[in-house]
Design a protein around this motif. Structure first.
Motif, short mmCIF file in Angstrom:
data_model
loop_
_atom_site.label_atom_id
_atom_site.label_comp_id
_atom_site.label_asym_id
_atom_site.label_seq_id
_atom_site.Cartn_x
_atom_site.Cartn_y
_atom_site.Cartn_z
N PRO A 209 88.20 -55.99 -19.62
CA PRO A 209 88.70 -54.73 -19.07
C PRO A 209 89.50 -53.94 -20.10
CG PRO A 209 89.89 -56.60 -18.13
CD PRO A 209 88.75 -57.17 -18.92
N TYR A 210 89.22 -52.64 -20.15
CA TYR A 210 89.91 -51.70 -21.05
C TYR A 210 90.81 -50.84 -20.17
CZ TYR A 210 90.40 -47.85 -24.46
OH TYR A 210 90.89 -46.89 -25.32
N TYR A 211 92.13 -50.98 -20.33
CA TYR A 211 93.09 -50.37 -19.41
C TYR A 211 93.67 -49.06 -19.95
CZ TYR A 211 93.25 -54.71 -16.69
OH TYR A 211 92.92 -55.79 -15.91
N GLY A 212 93.90 -48.14 -19.02
CA GLY A 212 94.61 -46.90 -19.29
C GLY A 212 95.81 -46.79 -18.38
N ALA A 213 96.27 -45.57 -18.15
CA ALA A 213 97.50 -45.35 -17.40
C ALA A 213 97.44 -45.82 -15.96
CB ALA A 213 97.87 -43.87 -17.44
N SER A 214 96.26 -45.77 -15.34
CA SER A 214 96.17 -46.09 -13.91
C SER A 214 95.25 -47.27 -13.61
CB SER A 214 95.71 -44.86 -13.12
OG SER A 214 96.66 -43.82 -13.21
N GLY A 215 94.93 -48.06 -14.63
CA GLY A 215 94.10 -49.23 -14.38
C GLY A 215 92.92 -49.29 -15.33
N VAL A 216 91.86 -49.99 -14.89
CA VAL A 216 90.69 -50.19 -15.73
C VAL A 216 89.90 -48.88 -15.85
CG1 VAL A 216 88.51 -51.43 -15.98
CG2 VAL A 216 90.52 -52.62 -15.08
N VAL A 217 89.59 -48.48 -17.08
CA VAL A 217 88.78 -47.29 -17.31
C VAL A 217 87.41 -47.63 -17.90
CG1 VAL A 217 90.75 -45.74 -17.54
CG2 VAL A 217 89.86 -46.89 -19.56
N ASP A 218 87.24 -48.85 -18.39
CA ASP A 218 85.97 -49.25 -18.99
C ASP A 218 86.00 -50.76 -19.24
OD1 ASP A 218 83.44 -49.03 -20.03
OD2 ASP A 218 83.96 -47.57 -21.58
N TYR A 219 84.88 -51.29 -19.75
CA TYR A 219 84.80 -52.69 -20.15
C TYR A 219 84.26 -52.73 -21.58
CZ TYR A 219 85.80 -54.08 -15.40
OH TYR A 219 86.42 -54.27 -14.19
N VAL A 220 84.93 -53.52 -22.43
CA VAL A 220 84.60 -53.52 -23.85
C VAL A 220 84.41 -54.94 -24.38
CG1 VAL A 220 85.86 -51.36 -24.25
CG2 VAL A 220 87.05 -53.55 -24.49
N SER A 221 83.92 -55.00 -25.61
CA SER A 221 83.78 -56.27 -26.31
C SER A 221 85.04 -56.51 -27.14
CB SER A 221 82.54 -56.23 -27.21
OG SER A 221 82.43 -57.42 -27.95
N LEU A 230 102.60 -57.01 -18.12
CA LEU A 230 102.78 -55.94 -17.14
C LEU A 230 102.48 -54.62 -17.83
CD1 LEU A 230 103.72 -55.11 -14.25
CD2 LEU A 230 106.02 -54.81 -15.22
N LEU A 231 101.58 -53.83 -17.25
CA LEU A 231 101.27 -52.51 -17.77
C LEU A 231 101.96 -51.46 -16.92
CD1 LEU A 231 97.43 -52.86 -18.49
CD2 LEU A 231 99.38 -53.55 -19.89
N ILE A 232 102.53 -50.45 -17.58
CA ILE A 232 103.28 -49.39 -16.90
C ILE A 232 102.80 -48.05 -17.45
CG2 ILE A 232 105.57 -48.43 -16.41
CD1 ILE A 232 106.65 -51.29 -17.24
N SER A 233 102.41 -47.15 -16.56
CA SER A 233 101.88 -45.85 -16.97
C SER A 233 102.84 -45.14 -17.92
CB SER A 233 101.63 -44.96 -15.75
OG SER A 233 100.75 -45.56 -14.85
N GLU A 234 102.28 -44.62 -19.02
CA GLU A 234 103.10 -43.88 -19.97
C GLU A 234 103.02 -42.37 -19.73
OE1 GLU A 234 103.64 -43.14 -24.79
OE2 GLU A 234 102.71 -44.98 -24.05
N LYS A 253 92.14 -62.02 -20.87
CA LYS A 253 91.79 -61.12 -21.96
C LYS A 253 91.79 -59.66 -21.50
CE LYS A 253 89.04 -64.55 -24.45
NZ LYS A 253 87.71 -64.95 -24.96
N SER A 254 92.37 -58.78 -22.33
CA SER A 254 92.42 -57.37 -21.97
C SER A 254 92.56 -56.52 -23.23
CB SER A 254 93.60 -57.09 -21.03
OG SER A 254 94.83 -57.39 -21.66
N TRP A 255 92.21 -55.26 -23.08
CA TRP A 255 92.40 -54.26 -24.14
C TRP A 255 93.14 -53.10 -23.49
CZ3 TRP A 255 89.23 -54.61 -28.90
CH2 TRP A 255 89.61 -53.67 -29.87
N VAL A 256 94.18 -52.59 -24.14
CA VAL A 256 95.02 -51.54 -23.55
C VAL A 256 95.09 -50.36 -24.51
CG1 VAL A 256 97.26 -50.98 -22.55
CG2 VAL A 256 96.39 -53.33 -22.41
N ASN A 257 94.88 -49.15 -23.98
CA ASN A 257 95.00 -47.96 -24.83
C ASN A 257 96.45 -47.47 -24.82
OD1 ASN A 257 95.42 -46.33 -22.52
ND2 ASN A 257 93.27 -45.70 -22.43
N ASN A 258 96.70 -46.32 -25.44
CA ASN A 258 98.08 -45.86 -25.60
C ASN A 258 98.58 -45.01 -24.44
OD1 ASN A 258 96.43 -43.73 -26.15
ND2 ASN A 258 97.42 -43.13 -28.08
#
Length: 369
Positions: A209-221, A230-234, A253-258
């Protein structure tokens, strides 16, 4: 036997000229005349100047050029600016019949682009004016009941969703012995420096799962994190609107954007408690910018958090998780009921415009549901 005719929508409506359109920023909260725009709510504001009224002598349909929202309007109103198309039927077409026909003829969404060019080319199938009115009379009666059931279901769903927030607010309002107040930055480790945004064009498809401000936005390798965080919206409007949770726990496993802060706790119960707390309070005092709301790292770290002793944390979190599971089951039930009601509505409209709708057929469909 119903005899049907067919014409393009643009040949079924009269040209409407009306120059007065009020910008959204100028809508009043109360006033003499309702404003109707392309927003989902039926009435979107008010206006006092009678000179700007659109006078309705025959019911019209308001079409949201961007949103595809449809509204049947049979009273004088003021037009909200941008993206509002007024559809006034010619004499051979009953306005409410066209309203139902357009609900039935759903367009393919092209995002926030203008959709009227697609709508204008729809083939409108219609019988005689008398038969149009008969179809509308049956649909009005049936759909009124369906819409009432939908409204009740949505109200119950909203009440269920408020249960959890209400419980957590009561927990934090009734602090017990040994509770302390700590700044968020003092009880967790910030991992924002490890975030890596990936533009969509270069993402490699995978199952992480590729996470953004409100949850999963895509799935990546590949992944950045492989732990409980813990992820918190920026940033984003949701920081103030709170349509979705702004804090959510992630494990594995996770990937998080900015667009989401990443923090780590030494204790799972503390992490869950902070997640519940952030989702229960208003973050407005810590958010900068109204057009582009942002919760920067400094403001995030400064948020005061009530921290109970560990034994209390365990009790609160376990009770909350049990409640959350019960609420999730109730939500699923209401969502399923809403889905069935929407399918019933589509089925009625399908029969109506296939010439198969009678009061008896409505009773059969409703009984099957």
């Amino acid at each position: 036997m119903i005899k049907w005719q067919s014409r393009l929508l643009e040949d079924c409506i009269e040209r409407v000229a009306h120059s007065a359109k009020i910008p959204r920023s100028q809508f009043l909260e109360a006033g003499a005349h309702p404003v109707v725009s392309q927003e989902a709510e039926f009435i979107n504001g008010f206006w006092d100047n009678s000179a700007d009224l659109f006078r309705v002598t025959r019911p019209v349909i308001v079409f949201g050029d961007h949103t595809q929202v449809l509204k049947y309007v049979d009273f004088d109103f003021v037009i909200g600016a941008d993206g509002v198309k007024i559809l006034k039927t010619k004499e051979f077409l009953y306005p409410r019949y066209l309203y139902y026909f357009l609900i039935h003829s759903r367009l393919k969404s092209i995002g926030y682009a203008r959709h009227y060019r697609l709508l204008a080319k729809i083939n409108v199938c219609y019988p005689s004016l008398k038969q149009q009115k008969q179809i509308v009379a049956i649909l009005d009666e049936a759909i009124e009941g369906i819409d009432a059931a939908i409204a009740l279901c949505e109200k119950n769903l909203a009440n269920v969703r408020e249960l959890f927030g209400g419980y957590m607010k009561s927990v934090f309002a009734q602090k017990g012995n040994g509770w302390t107040v700590r700044k968020l930055g003092e009880i967790c480790e910030n991992l924002d420096s490890r975030r890596i945004p990936i533009t969509k064009s270069v993402r490699m498809e995978g199952n992480v799962p590729y996470y953004g401000a409100s949850g999963v936005v895509d799935y990546v390798s590949g992944h950045i994190f492989d732990e409980e965080i813990l992820l918190i919206s920026e940033d984003g409007a949701n920081l103030l609107a709170r349509t979705y949770p702004i804090a959510f726990s992630v494990s594995g496993k996770s990937w998080v954007n900015n667009h989401a802060h990443v923090v780590r706790f030494n204790c799972r119960y503390t992490q869950k408690l902070v997640e519940y707390y952030l989702n229960a309070i208003s973050l407005a005092p810590y958010v900068s910018g109204m057009a582009q709301p942002k919760l920067n790292q400094k403001s995030l770290n400064s948020i005061p958090v009530p921290v109970p002793p560990l034994a209390d944390q365990v009790r609160i979190v376990e009770t909350a998780e049990t409640l959350a599971a019960s609420i999730a089951r109730l939500e699923a039930n209401f969502q399923q009921k809403l889905k069935r009601l929407a399918e019933l509505k589509r089925s009625l409209l399908q029969k109506a415009f296939a010439g198969e709708l009678t009061k008896q057929s409505v009773e059969v469909i409703e009984a099957a549901e």
